[in-house]
Scaffold this active site. Structure first.
Site, PDB file in Angstrom:
ATOM      1  CD  GLU A 186      47.374 -54.790 -22.769  1.00 31.28           C
ATOM      2  OE1 GLU A 186      48.389 -54.103 -22.536  1.00 31.28           O
ATOM      3  OE2 GLU A 186      46.523 -54.488 -23.633  1.00 31.28           O
ATOM      4  NE  ARG A 259      43.156 -45.983 -28.588  1.00 32.52           N
ATOM      5  CZ  ARG A 259      44.024 -46.944 -28.312  1.00 32.52           C
ATOM      6  NH1 ARG A 259      44.920 -46.746 -27.340  1.00 32.52           N
ATOM      7  NH2 ARG A 259      44.041 -48.073 -28.988  1.00 32.52           N
ATOM      8  CE1 TYR A 315      46.849 -60.964 -29.626  1.00 28.55           C
ATOM      9  CE2 TYR A 315      45.725 -60.072 -27.734  1.00 28.55           C
ATOM     10  CZ  TYR A 315      45.693 -60.564 -29.021  1.00 28.55           C
ATOM     11  OH  TYR A 315      44.514 -60.628 -29.708  1.00 28.55           O
ATOM     12  CD  GLU A 389      50.455 -54.028 -28.136  1.00 26.51           C
ATOM     13  OE1 GLU A 389      50.136 -55.192 -27.802  1.00 26.51           O
ATOM     14  OE2 GLU A 389      49.663 -53.068 -28.142  1.00 26.51           O
TER      15      GLU A 389
END
Length: 422
Positions: A186, A259, A315, A389
């Site tokens: 990202e 996570r 995104y 995001e």
């Protein structure tokens, strides 16, 4: 480029992932599709696993609006089409889209204030240039900033960034804590975080809104907290997501460091499988990057506290509030958060009409257990623990370089509102 998958092929290394001469994966001929999965996510996952075609590890929307984006290798396209699913073609050739992203940019000249020129935001950059950029920003704002390091990555790279403060001096105000590039692919996240830093540095001289924000809060900004994965995306595998951690008794590499936080660890929206894109690790904080971030959060919490945390991603164009690990529980101040997020989204939309959704992450995007914003909310006492995001739902992870600056500009408008009103 029209879209990039957030869902990966199961066993992608066994299919037609071709390597360029420098060893990097090209994804030549992969077709990217958006699949309408409505209520059948579990059934389709079983079907896809049987075919060994894709791994449904992430989806957009809920119920009849649920979709999943998939990258299908050339030899599996006909098998996939035979499933007779409702799909939209988003890219005919993923490899061509990666090539079209353009080369990494050169380091810009310094302006009269010893700041890197705004052309920095015309292209993506090598990791070493990012480190130099942070040093140059800090050097041009030396009386109100310092370079910081909060830990080391699995491969031994510093997890570093900048601490900025206002007129009351270092460490005297509640924290605003940002981190970018948790997920290696990202790239837009670190660029946008750096744009925010740039605007703070240049604005503190004469922009009253920036002065007020920096005088009210200490900013702790870590633009790339997954440096090993980030470097790997630039040398070998552009769409790598996790860190580069190896473990005993498996050949799989990488832990999803979003996570691996302790709050909600191991729940739905994460996986115990080391081969999964959402592999949580075996214990909370057993990824060194996550452990460093949790430790740093506790240092901030024990000081002046944390007012705002934002974990930057792409995104989906959505402002994610807690919680992600459960759809049935909400922070006590959720109404206040929703109001602020809605107004922030409205400000983001002003420059280019880019629409951002907002709300508790589990409800507006998908369930994600062991994520950073939930930890910040529950374990570090953060008043506003968010994830944002960034754009684009039209281009996916491979956002063209000419959208870096517009993305920064629209987010800057949202942040100015948020800092003044939170």
């Amino acid at each position: 480029m029209k879209f990039i998958s957030v869902v990966w092929l199961a066993g992608a290394v066994n299919v037609s992932v071709e390597a360029a001469r420098n060893g990097s994966v090209t994804f030549e001929g992969f077709k990217v599709l958006r699949v309408n999965v409505d209520q059948r996510v579990a059934d389709l996952k079983s079907t896809f696993e049987t075919l060994s075609v894709i791994d449904l590890n992430r989806n957009h929307g809920h119920g009849v609006d649920a979709t999943v984006d998939v990258a299908v290798p050339p030899e599996h396209v006909k098998i996939f089409e035979a499933l007779n699913l409702t799909t939209t073609t988003l890219s005919e050739d993923l490899g061509a889209d990666i090539a079209a992203e353009g080369p990494l940019g050169h380091y810009p000249d310094l302006d009269e204030n010893n700041l890197p020129e705004l052309s920095w935001f015309d292209s993506y950059h090598a990791y070493e240039d990012h480190i130099r950029y942070w040093a140059d920003l800090q050097g041009s704002f030396a009386n109100n900033s310092e370079l910081i390091q909060v830990g080391l990555s699995f491969e031994g790279r510093p997890i570093q960034g900048i601490h900025l403060w206002g007129s009351s001096g270092k460490g005297s105000k509640p924290a605003v804590f940002f981190n970018g590039n948790v997920h290696a692919r990202e790239w837009i996240t670190s660029m946008v975080v750096e744009y925010l830093l740039y605007q703070i540095v240049i604005g503190y001289r004469n922009d009253t809104a920036v002065q007020e924000a920096l005088d009210n809060y200490d900013f702790y900004v870590l633009p790339i907290v997954n440096p090993d994965g980030f470097v790997y995306t630039q040398t070998d595998y552009r769409l790598w997501r996790k860190n580069r951690q190896t473990r005993d008794n498996t050949t799989e590499v990488g832990t999803d460091i979003n996570r691996n936080w302790s709050v909600g660890f191991g729940g739905d929206g994460s996986s115990p499988n080391p081969g999964s894109e959402t592999f949580s690790g075996y214990q909370p904080g057993d990824a060194p990057e996550t452990a460093a971030l949790m430790d740093f959060a506790q240092v901030l919490a024990a000081g002046k506290g944390i007012k705002l945390y934002i974990d930057w991603h792409s995104y989906a164009q959505v402002i994610l509030l807690s919680y992600g690990y459960t759809c049935d529980k909400f922070p006590p101040n959720i109404d206040r958060q929703i109001s602020l997020a809605g107004e922030t989204a409205a400000r983001i939309a002003r420059p280019y009409n880019t629409t951002f959704d907002y709300g508790p992450g589990c409800l507006v995007l998908y369930q994600s257990s062991g994520n950073g914003r939930d930890y910040m909310t529950d374990a570090a006492g953060t008043e506003f623990g968010w994830g944002i995001e960034l754009r684009s739902t039209s281009y996916g992870f491979l956002l063209p370089a000419d959208q870096i600056l517009p993305s920064g500009i629209e987010i800057w408008e949202g942040m100015k509102y948020l800092w003044a009103n939170m």
